[in-house]
Every structure is written in structure tokens, then in C-alpha cells.
Design a protein around this motif. Structure first.
Motif, mmCIF file in Angstrom:
data_model
loop_
_atom_site.group_PDB
_atom_site.id
_atom_site.type_symbol
_atom_site.label_atom_id
_atom_site.label_comp_id
_atom_site.label_asym_id
_atom_site.label_seq_id
_atom_site.Cartn_x
_atom_site.Cartn_y
_atom_site.Cartn_z
ATOM 1 N N ILE A 41 0.846 -1.210 0.000
ATOM 2 C CA ILE A 41 0.000 0.000 0.000
ATOM 3 C C ILE A 41 0.878 1.255 0.000
ATOM 4 O O ILE A 41 0.611 2.228 -0.725
ATOM 5 N N LYS A 42 1.971 1.240 0.799
ATOM 6 C CA LYS A 42 2.855 2.408 0.841
ATOM 7 C C LYS A 42 3.515 2.639 -0.521
ATOM 8 O O LYS A 42 3.618 3.780 -0.983
ATOM 9 N N GLY A 61 1.843 9.103 -5.983
ATOM 10 C CA GLY A 61 2.724 10.251 -5.786
ATOM 11 C C GLY A 61 2.491 10.981 -4.488
ATOM 12 O O GLY A 61 2.727 12.195 -4.403
ATOM 13 N N LEU A 62 2.034 10.283 -3.434
ATOM 14 C CA LEU A 62 1.807 10.908 -2.140
ATOM 15 C C LEU A 62 3.028 10.727 -1.249
ATOM 16 O O LEU A 62 3.778 9.754 -1.390
ATOM 17 N N SER A 63 3.217 11.631 -0.326
ATOM 18 C CA SER A 63 4.288 11.537 0.664
ATOM 19 C C SER A 63 3.673 11.064 1.974
ATOM 20 O O SER A 63 2.909 11.794 2.622
ATOM 21 N N ILE A 64 3.992 9.817 2.367
ATOM 22 C CA ILE A 64 3.367 9.168 3.523
ATOM 23 C C ILE A 64 4.386 9.088 4.646
ATOM 24 O O ILE A 64 5.563 8.784 4.424
ATOM 25 N N ASP A 65 3.922 9.375 5.885
ATOM 26 C CA ASP A 65 4.763 9.224 7.068
ATOM 27 C C ASP A 65 4.954 7.734 7.353
ATOM 28 O O ASP A 65 3.984 6.989 7.504
ATOM 29 N N SER A 66 6.232 7.289 7.426
ATOM 30 C CA SER A 66 6.532 5.866 7.613
ATOM 31 C C SER A 66 6.568 5.448 9.069
ATOM 32 O O SER A 66 6.815 4.272 9.349
ATOM 33 N N SER A 67 6.342 6.343 10.009
ATOM 34 C CA SER A 67 6.366 5.970 11.419
ATOM 35 C C SER A 67 5.072 5.244 11.790
ATOM 36 O O SER A 67 4.129 5.158 10.999
ATOM 37 N N ASP A 68 5.033 4.730 13.038
ATOM 38 C CA ASP A 68 3.842 4.020 13.511
ATOM 39 C C ASP A 68 2.673 4.994 13.627
ATOM 40 O O ASP A 68 2.783 6.051 14.267
ATOM 41 N N GLY A 69 1.540 4.645 13.045
ATOM 42 C CA GLY A 69 0.356 5.504 13.070
ATOM 43 C C GLY A 69 0.404 6.639 12.076
ATOM 44 O O GLY A 69 -0.457 7.520 12.109
ATOM 45 N N ARG A 83 -2.807 8.924 10.771
ATOM 46 C CA ARG A 83 -2.766 10.357 11.006
ATOM 47 C C ARG A 83 -2.921 11.146 9.696
ATOM 48 O O ARG A 83 -3.579 12.194 9.666
ATOM 49 N N ASP A 84 -2.303 10.671 8.601
ATOM 50 C CA ASP A 84 -2.381 11.383 7.332
ATOM 51 C C ASP A 84 -3.772 11.309 6.699
ATOM 52 O O ASP A 84 -4.228 12.262 6.049
ATOM 53 N N PHE A 85 -4.454 10.159 6.848
ATOM 54 C CA PHE A 85 -5.761 9.961 6.214
ATOM 55 C C PHE A 85 -6.916 10.250 7.164
ATOM 56 O O PHE A 85 -8.055 9.860 6.895
ATOM 57 N N ALA A 86 -6.662 10.904 8.322
ATOM 58 C CA ALA A 86 -7.713 11.108 9.317
ATOM 59 C C ALA A 86 -8.764 12.113 8.860
ATOM 60 O O ALA A 86 -9.931 12.025 9.254
ATOM 61 N N ASN A 87 -8.380 13.097 8.031
ATOM 62 C CA ASN A 87 -9.366 14.106 7.604
ATOM 63 C C ASN A 87 -9.993 13.803 6.252
ATOM 64 O O ASN A 87 -10.838 14.563 5.769
ATOM 65 N N GLY A 88 -9.603 12.720 5.548
ATOM 66 C CA GLY A 88 -10.210 12.312 4.291
ATOM 67 C C GLY A 88 -9.669 13.015 3.065
ATOM 68 O O GLY A 88 -10.077 12.686 1.933
#
Length: 553
Positions: free
Chosen positions: A4-5, A13-21, A25-30
Motif C-alpha cells: 500500500i505504501k 505520488g503521495l508523501s506518507i509518514d513511515s512511522s507508527d500511526g 494520522r495522514d488519512f484522518a481528515n479524508g
């Protein structure tokens, strides 16, 4: 998760935080969900999405996402939306997995905006809807239910804003409480350290006292062993003296026996010598003249004369008895004298032995007294030293107790002073906090009142606009009927009026209110034209109104 990452970073082309959670946190607001769907051209209203974490914005974003998820046959209800907004672990990854599977299904030509490829067939995924989703009533009910349930499960925005405003004060209170707890913990640690040091010092002192007592006891055992050895040596010496005295007595008795045997043998010899001496004396008593004188007597006469001269047997017997009696008396006197001498000698020996025993007893008593006096002196000295050590220990213990009491009093005073200072400081901080909280609450209430007034004015304006539109539409119909002698409004004209009415646009654009100074912009004119053209196009497609097929005659 890695798939998925990679899909989000490489394909989307998204920049995703690789840390736990990080994904939750990134997808919390939709917003990122809408961006993923925008890349597949299935979220046409992407420009209405806002990338913020405000509760109202989250609700609006997920309300716009719900139809798209429903079109992709992905189960997305209020519970799932609430889990996403509260950053439930694993929920965002599960939705992304389902979304990837639905988007990767072969449905003709797929295009993405980010890749710059052809957009042919970009709305093909929206055509694959389920049976219930194609029904407008079901869709409206589902959206309404989703909106109500999601708002019930989501926290009140007012409380959220209030909590956001008070978060700084709560953090300050937590920090101050943490500092106070750390200070108390440091004080307890110092007190425990002091107690541990005191206990170590007491244990060291007790160990020294115990070592001193052990040395004293060992020295006592050594002295006792020496005394026992000296006692055994003295007993062996006394035994040797006693054995030597017994040997001397035995030798003396043997000497006395030998002396008595010698005296007996010498007495016999003396007796015989005495007999010879007596005989010699008898022989010497005869005169020489007589011996030289020759007798003319006959032998018988000579024998008779000799016989007359020789004493008779009775006389000889009497003389011999007398002599033996004298000898016996002399022997008795000698034996008596010897016995007396032996008695005197034994008395002297006994007196000497008694004197020697008395002297030995006195010597032993003197030695014992000296030993006892030495032991008593040593014991007194040791007892005096032990008493002095105990008194010193007691003095030290009393001093330590007084010092501990002083330390305790000083610590209690310091603690009371610090507590009073903290109480005063915290009271001042609490007053400042209460004042600031009151100001913040007043400002928030004022903002709420203004917001309520704005909303009320907005609602009033909306209702007034709807009422004005209804009146405008009625006036339009009445004017048209008045002009055309109560004829029906043509369908095309009616569609234009209803389209403008449904879009909330005025039916009298040229009659603007002067007080409000409303001026129609070119964009609004274009929008009215587009609405009218859209209604005409729908009527043409649906073969309605003037485009309807005429019935056969």
C-alpha cells in the motif's frame, strides 16, 4: 502494508509518514482519500476538499467521500468514518487495501491525472454501481442516515474548539503538577539517601563494636587457654614433687630396713665380740705365778682343786642369765633409743613435710591471689573500657538522635516553607488562570453569539431569498397569464424559470435592489445560461415537453 505504501508513493505520488500511526494520522481528515480518487477521475468535487483537522471539515470531507465509496461497492458507514477520524490503528490501511483492489479491477481504459496520460473512459468506474445505489431514494436516505449518525458519533465542534483553546492551560497545569511531583520525588530520594547513609554509618559502628567484642572474647579465650595450660603445668609439677617425695619415702624406708638389718648383723657380731672379750677377761684373771707354779698333786687332786676353783654351773648359769639380761636391756635401750631417734627423725620429717606443704600451699595461694588479682585488674580495666565505650556509644546515639531531630525539624520547616511558597505561587497562577479562562470564555461566548447571529441572519436571508423566489415565480406566472389571457406557460419557459428557481438565482436580474447594491457578474450570467442549456439538454435527451413524440392520429 508495504504494498500500500509503495502504491501510494510510486503510483499515486503521495508523501506518507513511515512511522507508527503515520497512515492513520495522514488519512484522518479524508483529504488524501479524495486525492487518490481524483487521480482515478472518480472524485470530480476534489476542489471542495480542505486539508485541515477541524471536526467540521472532517465531517464535510467524509460526507463527500461516502457516495464515491458506495459507488465502488466499498462498505463505508458512520462507524468506519468515526474510526478514521479518531485514527483507529489499522482502519485506514484496511480501507486503502479495499480501495486499491476496487481501483485496480480491469474496467476498460483507466487514466490518472498525475501521469498525464489520456483521460479516455475516466468515468467508467462510476458506471459500475450496485443495484440499490442506482435508486435515488435509497441514495438520499443513506446519505441522510450517514450524515446524522456521523454527527452523533463525532465530538461537538464547540467542545473541540473549547478544548483547543484550553489545551495550553491544561498542558501548563500538567507541567506544574509534573514539576511538583518531581520535586517531591527528589526530596524523598534525598531523604532516603540520608537514611541509607545513616544506616550504613550505624552498621559500620555496630560492626566495629562487634569486632572489638569479638577481639576481647578471643583474647579472653586465649588467656583462659594460657591459664588452663599453666594450671596443668602446675598440676604436673605438683605431681612430680609428690612422686619425688613418695620415692624419697620409699628410699628412706628401704634405707631404714637396710640399717636395721645392718644393726642386727652388727649386734650379733658385737655379742660375739663381747663374749670373746669376756672370755679374754676371764683368762687374764689367772695370775702368772699361779700358772708357773707346778703342783705335786695328783691329777685327781688337781682336778678336784681345779674343780673347786671353777664356779659351779648354777653360778655360771646365773651369770650368763645376768649377762644376757644386761645384753637384752642394752639391746632394748638401744632399740628404744633407735625408735626414739626414728620417732624424732620421723617427727622432723613430718614437720619438714608439713612445713613444705604449708609453704607450698602458701606459695600456691600467693600465686592464685596474684593471678586472681591480675585477672581482676584486667577484668576491671576491660570492664572500665567497655563501660566507657558503652557510655560513649550512648552519648553518640543521643547526639545522633538530637541531630536527626534537628534535621527533621529543619526539613519540616523547609518543606512547610516550600509548600507555603508553592501554595502562594499556585494560588496566584490559579487566579491568573481563572482570569485568563474567564476572558477566554467571554471571548468564546462573544464569538459564539456573533456566529449565532451570523447564522441566524444567513438562515433569515436564505428563507427570505426562497420566499422572494417563490413570489417572483408566482409573479412571473401571473404576469405571463395576464399578458396571454390565462394561457399556460410554455414548457421551455417553465424549465428556465424552475432551473433558475432551483439554482437560487433571481428571476428579475435587471431589477436589482438599490440598497444592497447587487450587480450581476459575467460569471453569474454564464451560470444562468449554463443552467438553462442543461435543462434544455435534459428535456431533449428525455424526449420531454416540446421534444416529446407526438401521438399517432
Amino acid at each position: 502494508m508495504e504494498i500500500i505504501k509503495r502504491w501510494l508513493t510510486d503510483d499515486i505520488g503521495l508523501s506518507i509518514d513511515s512511522s507508527d500511526g503515520g497512515i492513520e494520522r495522514d488519512f484522518a481528515n479524508g483529504y488524501l482519500f479524495a486525492q487518490v480518487m481524483r487521480n482515478y477521475n472518480i472524485q470530480p468535487d476534489f476542489d471542495k476538499f480542505i486539508n485541515k483537522n477541524n471536526p467540521d471539515i472532517k465531517l464535510a470531507n467524509f460526507q463527500r467521500l461516502q457516495p464515491s465509496f458506495r459507488a465502488l461497492n466499498i462498505r463505508f458507514d458512520s462507524h468506519t468514518a468515526n474510526q478514521l477520524m479518531t485514527e483507529e490503528p489499522g482502519c485506514a490501511a484496511a480501507i486503502l487495501g479495499k480501495l486499491k483492489v476496487a481501483l485496480d479491477m480491469p474496467t476498460g481504459s483507466k487514466t490518472r491525472v498525475s501521469t498525464g496520460k489520456s483521460q479516455k473512459g475516466s468515468t467508467s468506474l462510476l458506471l459500475q454501481t450496485n443495484r440499490l445505489a442506482s435508486k435515488e431514494k435509497y441514495k438520499d436516505m443513506e446519505e441522510l442516515t450517514f450524515d446524522k449518525t456521523l454527527r452523533l458519533k463525532t465530538a461537538d465542534p464547540k467542545e473541540y474548539r473549547m478544548a483547543h483553546q484550553l489545551r495550553g492551560f491544561e498542558d501548563e497545569a500538567v507541567r506544574q503538577q509534573y514539576d511538583a511531583e518531581m520535586g517531591d520525588a527528589q526530596a524523598r530520594l534525598e531523604y532516603e539517601t540520608h537514611l541509607a547513609d545513616s544506616r550504613d554509618a550505624q552498621r559500620a559502628k555496630s560492626k566495629e563494636n562487634r569486632a572489638y567484642l569479638d577481639d576481647w572474647e578471643k583474647q579472653g579465650w586465649v588467656n583462659h587457654a594460657k591459664n588452663q595450660a599453666a594450671k596443668k603445668e602446675r598440676e604436673r609439677r605438683d605431681l612430680r614433687v609428690e612422686l619425688s617425695q613418695q620415692e624419697k619415702a620409699r628410699r628412706k624406708n628401704a634405707m631404714e630396713s637396710d640399717t636395721a638389718a645392718d644393726e642386727v648383723s652388727r649386734g650379733i657380731d658385737y655379742f660375739e665380740e663381747s663374749l670373746r672379750r669376756i672370755q679374754d677377761q676371764t683368762d687374764t684373771d689367772v695370775p702368772d705365778a699361779l700358772l708357773a707354779q707346778t703342783s705335786t698333786d695328783t691329777p685327781d687332786q688337781f682336778l678336784a682343786a681345779l674343780t673347786t676353783k671353777v664356779p659351779s654351773g648354777a653360778v655360771l648359769k646365773k651369770e650368763s642369765e645376768l649377762y644376757m639380761k644386761k645384753v637384752q636391756e642394752r639391746r632394748g635401750e638401744e632399740a628404744l633409743a633407735r625408735k626414739e631417734r626414728d620417732r624424732r627423725r620421723r617427727r622432723v620429717l613430718v614437720e619438714q613435710m608439713r612445713t613444705h606443704k604449708d609453704m607450698e600451699a602458701k606459695r600456691r595461694e600467693t600465686m592464685l591471689m596474684e593471678k586472681v588479682s591480675r585477672q581482676s585488674t584486667e577484668e576491671q580495666r576491660i570492664a572500665a573500657r567497655l563501660h566507657a565505650a558503652l557510655e560513649e556509644k550512648e552519648v553518640m546515639r543521643q547526639a545522633r538522635m538530637r541531630r536527626e531531630q534537628q534535621y527533621k525539624t529543619v526539613r519540616q520547616q523547609q518543606y512547610d516553607e516550600v509548600s507555603a511558597a508553592d501554595a502562594r505561587k499556585y494560588a496566584l497562577m490559579r487566579e491568573d488562570y481563572q482570569a485568563l479562562l474567564a476572558n477566554s470564555r467571554a471571548s468564546l461566548e462573544e464569538n459564539e453569539r456573533k456566529a449565532k447571529a451570523v447564522r441566524a441572519q444567513k438562515h433569515y436571508d436564505a428563507c427570505r431569498g426562497i420566499a422572494d423566489q417563490i413570489v417572483d415565480l408566482s409573479v412571473k406566472v401571473c404576469q405571463y397569464r395576464a399578458v396571454t389571457d390565462s394561457a399556460l406557460v410554455p414548457p421551455k419557459q417553465w424549465r428556465e424559470w424552475t432551473a433558475l428557481f432551483a439554482a437560487g438565482m433571481s428571476l428579475y436580474p435587471d431589477e436589482a435592489v438599490v440598497e444592497e447594491e447587487d450587480v450581476q457578474l459575467p460569471d453569474e450570467v454564464d451560470m444562468q445560461a449554463m443552467l438553462v442549456d442543461a435543462r434544455d439538454y435534459e428535456a431533449y435527451v428525455e424526449l420531454a415537453s416540446e421534444w416529446a413524440a407526438k401521438p399517432e392520429p
